[in-house]
Design a protein around this motif. Structure first.
Motif, PDB file in Angstrom:
ATOM      1  N   ASP A 217      48.712  12.326  45.151  1.00  0.00           N
ATOM      2  CA  ASP A 217      48.200  13.769  44.957  1.00  0.00           C
ATOM      3  C   ASP A 217      47.138  13.734  44.487  1.00  0.00           C
ATOM      4  O   ASP A 217      46.719  14.703  43.962  1.00  0.00           O
ATOM      5  CB  ASP A 217      50.114  13.460  44.571  1.00  0.00           C
ATOM      6  N   ALA A 218      46.836  12.407  43.645  1.00  0.00           N
ATOM      7  CA  ALA A 218      45.866  12.916  42.410  1.00  0.00           C
ATOM      8  C   ALA A 218      44.085  12.886  43.327  1.00  0.00           C
ATOM      9  O   ALA A 218      43.345  13.679  43.011  1.00  0.00           O
ATOM     10  CB  ALA A 218      45.853  11.915  41.339  1.00  0.00           C
ATOM     11  N   GLU A 219      44.390  11.924  44.691  1.00  0.00           N
ATOM     12  CA  GLU A 219      43.201  12.287  45.110  1.00  0.00           C
ATOM     13  C   GLU A 219      43.011  13.629  45.926  1.00  0.00           C
ATOM     14  O   GLU A 219      41.990  14.311  46.267  1.00  0.00           O
ATOM     15  CB  GLU A 219      43.321  10.751  46.013  1.00  0.00           C
ATOM     16  N   ALA A 220      44.060  13.953  46.535  1.00  0.00           N
ATOM     17  CA  ALA A 220      44.207  15.522  47.133  1.00  0.00           C
ATOM     18  C   ALA A 220      44.026  16.451  45.736  1.00  0.00           C
ATOM     19  O   ALA A 220      42.906  17.043  46.392  1.00  0.00           O
ATOM     20  CB  ALA A 220      45.836  15.722  47.728  1.00  0.00           C
ATOM     21  N   ALA A 221      44.087  16.232  44.556  1.00  0.00           N
ATOM     22  CA  ALA A 221      43.620  17.329  43.780  1.00  0.00           C
ATOM     23  C   ALA A 221      41.964  17.328  43.321  1.00  0.00           C
ATOM     24  O   ALA A 221      41.244  18.293  42.384  1.00  0.00           O
ATOM     25  CB  ALA A 221      44.501  17.183  42.529  1.00  0.00           C
ATOM     26  N   GLY A 222      41.381  15.755  44.064  1.00  0.00           N
ATOM     27  CA  GLY A 222      39.947  15.722  43.112  1.00  0.00           C
ATOM     28  C   GLY A 222      40.389  15.646  42.143  1.00  0.00           C
ATOM     29  O   GLY A 222      38.663  15.294  41.998  1.00  0.00           O
ATOM     30  N   ALA A 223      40.820  14.779  41.875  1.00  0.00           N
ATOM     31  CA  ALA A 223      41.102  14.333  39.726  1.00  0.00           C
ATOM     32  C   ALA A 223      40.690  12.930  39.801  1.00  0.00           C
ATOM     33  O   ALA A 223      40.552  12.464  38.459  1.00  0.00           O
ATOM     34  CB  ALA A 223      42.255  14.925  39.534  1.00  0.00           C
ATOM     35  N   LEU A 224      40.949  12.073  41.295  1.00  0.00           N
ATOM     36  CA  LEU A 224      41.101  10.889  40.740  1.00  0.00           C
ATOM     37  C   LEU A 224      39.273   9.833  41.006  1.00  0.00           C
ATOM     38  O   LEU A 224      38.902  10.336  41.696  1.00  0.00           O
ATOM     39  CB  LEU A 224      41.920  10.139  41.654  1.00  0.00           C
ATOM     40  N   SER A 225      38.980   9.343  39.587  1.00  0.00           N
ATOM     41  CA  SER A 225      37.893   8.612  39.697  1.00  0.00           C
ATOM     42  C   SER A 225      38.294   7.382  39.488  1.00  0.00           C
ATOM     43  O   SER A 225      39.643   6.843  39.974  1.00  0.00           O
ATOM     44  CB  SER A 225      36.691   8.602  38.512  1.00  0.00           C
ATOM     45  N   ARG A 226      37.016   6.027  39.701  1.00  0.00           N
ATOM     46  CA  ARG A 226      37.499   4.802  40.091  1.00  0.00           C
ATOM     47  C   ARG A 226      38.762   3.995  38.433  1.00  0.00           C
ATOM     48  O   ARG A 226      38.331   4.745  38.117  1.00  0.00           O
ATOM     49  CB  ARG A 226      35.898   3.737  39.948  1.00  0.00           C
ATOM     50  N   VAL A 227      39.580   3.818  39.230  1.00  0.00           N
ATOM     51  CA  VAL A 227      40.615   2.383  38.567  1.00  0.00           C
ATOM     52  C   VAL A 227      40.794   1.301  38.856  1.00  0.00           C
ATOM     53  O   VAL A 227      40.927   0.590  39.906  1.00  0.00           O
ATOM     54  CB  VAL A 227      41.978   3.772  38.825  1.00  0.00           C
ATOM     55  N   TYR A 228      40.022   0.743  38.143  1.00  0.00           N
ATOM     56  CA  TYR A 228      40.350  -1.032  38.418  1.00  0.00           C
ATOM     57  C   TYR A 228      41.716  -1.950  37.519  1.00  0.00           C
ATOM     58  O   TYR A 228      42.633  -0.743  36.803  1.00  0.00           O
ATOM     59  CB  TYR A 228      39.323  -1.814  37.192  1.00  0.00           C
ATOM     60  N   ILE A 229      42.232  -2.892  38.542  1.00  0.00           N
ATOM     61  CA  ILE A 229      43.339  -3.088  38.363  1.00  0.00           C
ATOM     62  C   ILE A 229      43.315  -4.288  38.323  1.00  0.00           C
ATOM     63  O   ILE A 229      42.957  -5.321  39.303  1.00  0.00           O
ATOM     64  CB  ILE A 229      44.619  -2.681  39.050  1.00  0.00           C
ATOM     65  N   VAL A 230      43.870  -5.041  36.889  1.00  0.00           N
ATOM     66  CA  VAL A 230      43.530  -6.861  36.340  1.00  0.00           C
ATOM     67  C   VAL A 230      44.275  -7.672  36.947  1.00  0.00           C
ATOM     68  O   VAL A 230      45.408  -7.239  35.489  1.00  0.00           O
ATOM     69  CB  VAL A 230      42.311  -6.811  35.646  1.00  0.00           C
ATOM     70  N   VAL A 231      44.515  -8.454  37.500  1.00  0.00           N
ATOM     71  CA  VAL A 231      46.383  -9.531  37.756  1.00  0.00           C
ATOM     72  C   VAL A 231      45.856 -10.680  37.154  1.00  0.00           C
ATOM     73  O   VAL A 231      45.174 -11.584  38.400  1.00  0.00           O
ATOM     74  CB  VAL A 231      46.641  -9.374  39.130  1.00  0.00           C
ATOM     75  N   ASP A 232      45.769 -11.254  36.085  1.00  0.00           N
ATOM     76  CA  ASP A 232      45.732 -13.130  35.833  1.00  0.00           C
ATOM     77  C   ASP A 232      46.695 -13.613  35.696  1.00  0.00           C
ATOM     78  O   ASP A 232      48.013 -13.239  35.824  1.00  0.00           O
ATOM     79  CB  ASP A 232      45.265 -12.950  34.040  1.00  0.00           C
ATOM     80  N   ALA A 233      45.872 -14.887  36.771  1.00  0.00           N
ATOM     81  CA  ALA A 233      47.414 -16.121  36.334  1.00  0.00           C
ATOM     82  C   ALA A 233      48.475 -15.941  37.964  1.00  0.00           C
ATOM     83  O   ALA A 233      49.669 -15.797  36.767  1.00  0.00           O
ATOM     84  CB  ALA A 233      47.707 -16.531  35.516  1.00  0.00           C
ATOM     85  N   LEU A 234      47.890 -15.429  38.875  1.00  0.00           N
ATOM     86  CA  LEU A 234      49.187 -15.106  39.451  1.00  0.00           C
ATOM     87  C   LEU A 234      49.954 -16.058  40.479  1.00  0.00           C
ATOM     88  O   LEU A 234      51.471 -16.352  40.375  1.00  0.00           O
ATOM     89  CB  LEU A 234      48.926 -13.838  41.154  1.00  0.00           C
ATOM     90  N   ASP A 235      49.295 -17.026  40.316  1.00  0.00           N
ATOM     91  CA  ASP A 235      50.165 -18.820  40.056  1.00  0.00           C
ATOM     92  C   ASP A 235      50.780 -18.932  39.069  1.00  0.00           C
ATOM     93  O   ASP A 235      51.543 -20.002  39.335  1.00  0.00           O
ATOM     94  CB  ASP A 235      48.887 -19.703  39.899  1.00  0.00           C
ATOM     95  N   GLU A 236      50.860 -18.217  38.465  1.00  0.00           N
ATOM     96  CA  GLU A 236      52.731 -18.332  37.078  1.00  0.00           C
ATOM     97  C   GLU A 236      53.206 -17.327  37.067  1.00  0.00           C
ATOM     98  O   GLU A 236      54.065 -17.916  36.443  1.00  0.00           O
ATOM     99  CB  GLU A 236      51.200 -17.881  36.190  1.00  0.00           C
ATOM    100  N   CYS A 237      53.967 -17.168  38.102  1.00  0.00           N
ATOM    101  CA  CYS A 237      54.632 -16.126  38.153  1.00  0.00           C
ATOM    102  C   CYS A 237      55.959 -16.977  38.748  1.00  0.00           C
ATOM    103  O   CYS A 237      56.241 -17.824  39.437  1.00  0.00           O
ATOM    104  CB  CYS A 237      54.894 -15.760  39.414  1.00  0.00           C
ATOM    105  N   ASN A 238      57.044 -16.918  37.801  1.00  0.00           N
ATOM    106  CA  ASN A 238      58.083 -18.139  37.552  1.00  0.00           C
ATOM    107  C   ASN A 238      58.858 -18.030  38.990  1.00  0.00           C
ATOM    108  O   ASN A 238      59.910 -18.664  39.957  1.00  0.00           O
ATOM    109  CB  ASN A 238      59.374 -17.681  36.649  1.00  0.00           C
ATOM    110  N   GLU A 239      58.571 -17.090  39.943  1.00  0.00           N
ATOM    111  CA  GLU A 239      59.699 -17.326  41.486  1.00  0.00           C
ATOM    112  C   GLU A 239      58.767 -17.485  42.412  1.00  0.00           C
ATOM    113  O   GLU A 239      59.267 -17.854  43.036  1.00  0.00           O
ATOM    114  CB  GLU A 239      59.831 -15.455  41.417  1.00  0.00           C
TER     115      GLU A 239
END
Length: 809
Positions: free
Chosen positions: A373-395
């Motif tokens: 929806d945000a992209e369709a409205a032309g309002a979304l610029s670049r967004v970073y998502i950082v995920v650290d230590a995926l290996d430490e997930c208890n599951e």
């Protein structure tokens, strides 16, 4: 000699030269008066003073008739002069109005408000009405001029002359009356009406300002209410407060020495400039992945949308599982990016179950749709998502399919929105979640960058960075700076011993600088550099072993101290709160006084986040600086018998401590007990003491007299943890007690479904009033009222966010 006109000439015609000159003068006069009238019209368009526009129209019409009477040039000129005089009077009035408007800094569209005073003034209306009437009469007289056939021109000219003279006389009288009627000059009357108009204007302006202020106030209130609704909707999204890179839990990961890791960040910058949406950063424990991830977040904070730093330590509501991963990402994106906020809030409000659903549905509702929806409205610029230590997930061990599925769905976000989402993921090479994802989806290779710290950084560059880290830390202490100045090789020797592992370097130098004086520092360095490791351990394990043996030499440990050290190490290795735990809580639960636990923690400080010099230190949390230390403690082969923490045995000890406190001290709550007792139980050995406590607590309760254990805090575990708890009780105590506990748990979470088949299973089908076996909302509300009556206090909320959960309350 006077010349007589030619017999054929028109009557009264003068000599040709004289007549032409006179006509030219008259033409100029008439044109000038016409221009003056036009100027008055223009002025009246700026300040439409009531009545004067009509007067100018009549004057213009009279002037048009005068133009036709050129044979009476002298008298016509005199009439036009009177017209000009009256026009000047009108122009002066208008200029008087414009001058006042200018002083008031009025806009053109506001001037009519000031002129209302003229419309309401009887004196003004009477004067301009008299002026209009007289000018209308004069126009009627002028209409008769220059009429009739040309051959009667002589008699007509005589008649026109008389009419013009009369018009001139009447005009002079009209001007006199208009200027001074009733003994009040037109200037004074204008000023009087301007004062009234100004007061009217000011009142209108005041009312308008008040209305505008009220409108602004209402709009601000509307925005506040909207923001409050949005905040409420956002806060209703389950999220892990300790997940972000700025969290207090991750402060130790944020230590970055400027000028280090240049090659890594050059490669990361190349990825940032590329069109590939995903970057994987792989490295072994202690190589500084979390510090790199934290520094990346800091450098790109303006574009950062969300960060999730996994920790193996912590309970279900912490950062050690996938349970709240996607809702937390959505929650952070809503806070960080206004252009996404309304879309995420709308999704959360329209689908209240999305955040509690399976990961695939949560991703679809809370991420894909808002991003689309945000992209369709032309309002979304670049967004970073950082995920650290995926290996430490208890599951990873208990439910091995969850982490790969979480990774797949996360990557799908970046691949479906490549122009908007940039995803950085760090992990150890084992478990090989990233490698399996790349092998499973061959197209991912073309859309991602794989950075291995082994390959990206030359050992020489790593050693250079570690050198700067050790030198800086060592020289921060006065004695360390003196020692380094005297013997710079101390840094070189520690760098060599670190073998490219940043956590070793940092922990080692912390261990050294805690010593009292240069002599002790040298002794500690010698211990770290001793060759011939009889334990056959790597340098990192040797470091931990050295720190432990230096602080607690096995030969010097009396039985009581040894037990205290064992219990504290168990809290470090097995404690389930990512924020750590306080010495005062350990004193309450495990009976180790703060005056004895704090000196023990001080000796372990180089491996912990703990400040023994802090104010009210008994209430300051401590925890392992790096996950490698808890891993070391639970591995007998690595840490040896003296310092080994046996997970099942010590989970039993910690579970007993929690249960005993809650059973005997029920009036004084400790949040850690409320949140995590069950997590220790289902990982514990079935010791007689633990089994006996469970029986004592639960066999005497019923649905008519519920247990305070579940009602005191509301069960905070997931359905999987509820299953694990009841299965443990079923296996080690018996089905009867498991059913009793299941009944109590169902009172606390009536929307959970319980199945007592060959193996007990707990499922969370949704919210209260939905799913098989769930209670209607009316019964849920009645149960909450029972809680209030039974406990004498407000029923607890299902979710609790804010301060560390194990604080004493």
């Amino acid at each position: 000699m006077r010349l007589h006109p030619h017999p054929g000439s028109p009557p009264n015609s003068a000599a040709p030269v004289h007549s032409s000159a006179r006509e030219d003068v008259l033409t100029d006069v008439l044109d000038n008066v016409q221009m003056a009238l036009k100027e008055s019209e223009d002025l009246l368009s700026l300040a439409p003073v009531p009545g004067l526009a009509a007067a100018v129209v009549f004057l213009a019409a009279i002037l048009e008739r005068v133009k036709k009477m050129r044979s009476n040039a002298e008298t016509a000129e005199a009439v036009s002069d009177e017209i000009r005089k009256l026009n000047d009077v009108i122009g002066n009035v208008v200029r008087q109005v414009l001058s006042r408007a200018t002083c008031l800094q009025m806009k053109p569209e506001e001037r009519p408000e000031m002129l209302k005073g003229f419309e309401d003034s009887n004196g003004w209306r009477g004067r301009v009405e008299q002026l209009r009437k007289e000018l209308e009469e004069l126009l009627e007289k002028a209409e008769r001029c220059a009429q009739g056939p040309w051959y009667k021109r002589l008699s007509r000219s005589t008649r026109d002359e008389d009419t013009l003279k009369m018009i001139r006389t009447d005009l002079a009288s009209t001007i006199q009356r208009f200027q001074l009627a009733g003994g009040l000059s037109i200037e004074a009357l204008t000023d009087q009406n301007l004062a009234v108009g100004e007061a009217t204007y000011e009142e209108v302006k005041r009312i308008a300002a008040a209305q505008e202020a009220e409108a602004i106030k209402q709009e601000e209130e509307r925005k506040k209410q909207q923001e409050a609704r949005e905040r409420s909707a956002m806060e209703a999204i389950p999220h892990a407060n300790a997940a972000g890179y700025k969290s207090v839990s991750n402060v130790d990961k944020s230590y970055f020495l400027s000028g280090t890791r240049k090659v890594v960040f050059e490669r990361l910058d190349e990825w940032v400039s590329s069109d590939k949406p995903v970057c994987f950063l792989i490295g072994a424990a202690g190589m500084g992945k979390s510090t790199i991830a934290s520094e990346f977040c800091r450098r790109h904070k303006d574009e950062l949308g969300a960060s999730f730093f996994f920790r193996r330590l912590g309970g279900d509501h912490g950062v050690g599982s996938t349970g709240k991963f996607f809702p937390t990402i959505a929650y952070q994106l809503a806070h960080a990016r206004p252009e996404l906020r309304s879309h995420i809030v709308s999704a959360a409000q329209s689908d209240v179950h999305a955040a509690h659903s399976q990961m695939e549905f949560a991703v679809r509702a809370l991420l894909h749709k808002p991003l689309q929806d945000a992209e369709a409205a032309g309002a979304l610029s670049r967004v970073y998502i950082v995920v650290d230590a995926l290996d430490e997930c208890n599951e990873s061990a208990s439910e091995p399919g969850l982490v790969p599925e979480c990774l797949r769905l996360l990557i799908s976000c970046a691949l479906r929105h490549p122009s908007s989402i940039r995803l950085l993921i760090t992990s150890r090479p084992e478990p090989d979640h990233v490698g399996k994802a790349l092998r499973r989806d061959s197209s991912l290779k073309n859309s991602s960058v794989l950075l291995s710290l082994y390959e990206v950084e030359e050992r020489e560059a790593v050693d250079r960075d570690i050198t700067e880290l050790i030198r800086t830390k060592l020289c921060d202490v006065e004695e360390g700076a003196q020692w380094y100045e005297r013997d710079p090789s101390v840094v070189e020797r520690l760098v060599w011993q670190s073998q490219g592992v940043f956590v070793f370097a940092r922990t080692a130098v912390e261990f050294i600088v805690r010593a009292a004086g240069i002599a002790q520092m040298e002794r500690r360095l010698k211990l770290l550099l001793t060759r011939g490791n009889t334990y056959g351990l790597g340098n990192l394990d040797l470091l931990y072993r050295t720190v432990l043996e230096t602080g607690f030499p096995p030969a010097d440990l009396d039985p009581e101290t040894r037990e205290q050290v064992r219990v504290i190490l168990a809290w470090i290795a097995l404690g389930r709160d990512a924020d750590g735990i306080e010495p005062l809580v350990i004193e309450k639960l495990s009976g180790i006084p703060c005056v004895e636990s704090i000196p023990i923690l001080t000796k372990l400080r180089s491996m912990l986040t703990f400040d023994p010099g802090a104010e009210d230190v008994a209430k300051r949390e401590f925890r392992a600086m790096h996950i490698t230390f808890p891993d070391f403690l639970v591995d007998r082969a690595r840490c040896g018998d003296v310092y080994h923490v046996d997970p099942s045995d010590m989970h039993a000890r910690l579970a007993v401590d929690c249960l005993r406190w809650r059973h005997t001290k029920g009036t004084e709550e400790i949040n850690y007990v409320n949140w995590y007792w069950h997590g220790h139980v289902y990982q514990a050995s079935p010791t007689p003491e633990l089994v006996g406590l469970l029986k004592a607590i639960f066999t005497s309760v019923s649905t008519d007299r519920p247990s305070l254990f579940f009602f005191s805090s509301t069960f905070t575990g997931s359905a999987a943890q509820g299953t694990a708890l009841l299965r443990w009780v079923d296996t080690h105590v018996g089905r009867d007690l498991a059913k009793v506990m299941g009944d109590q748990l169902r009172l606390s979470l009536p929307w959970y479904a319980f199945y007592y088949e060959v193996e007990i299973t707990v499922q969370d089908p949704g919210y209260p009033g939905e799913g098989p076996g769930a209670l209607p909302m009316e019964e849920v509300e009645e149960l909450n009222e029972q809680r209030v009556r039974q406990r004498g206090m407000l029923a607890p909320k299902r979710h609790c966010y804010g301060l560390s959960r194990h604080r004493l309350t």
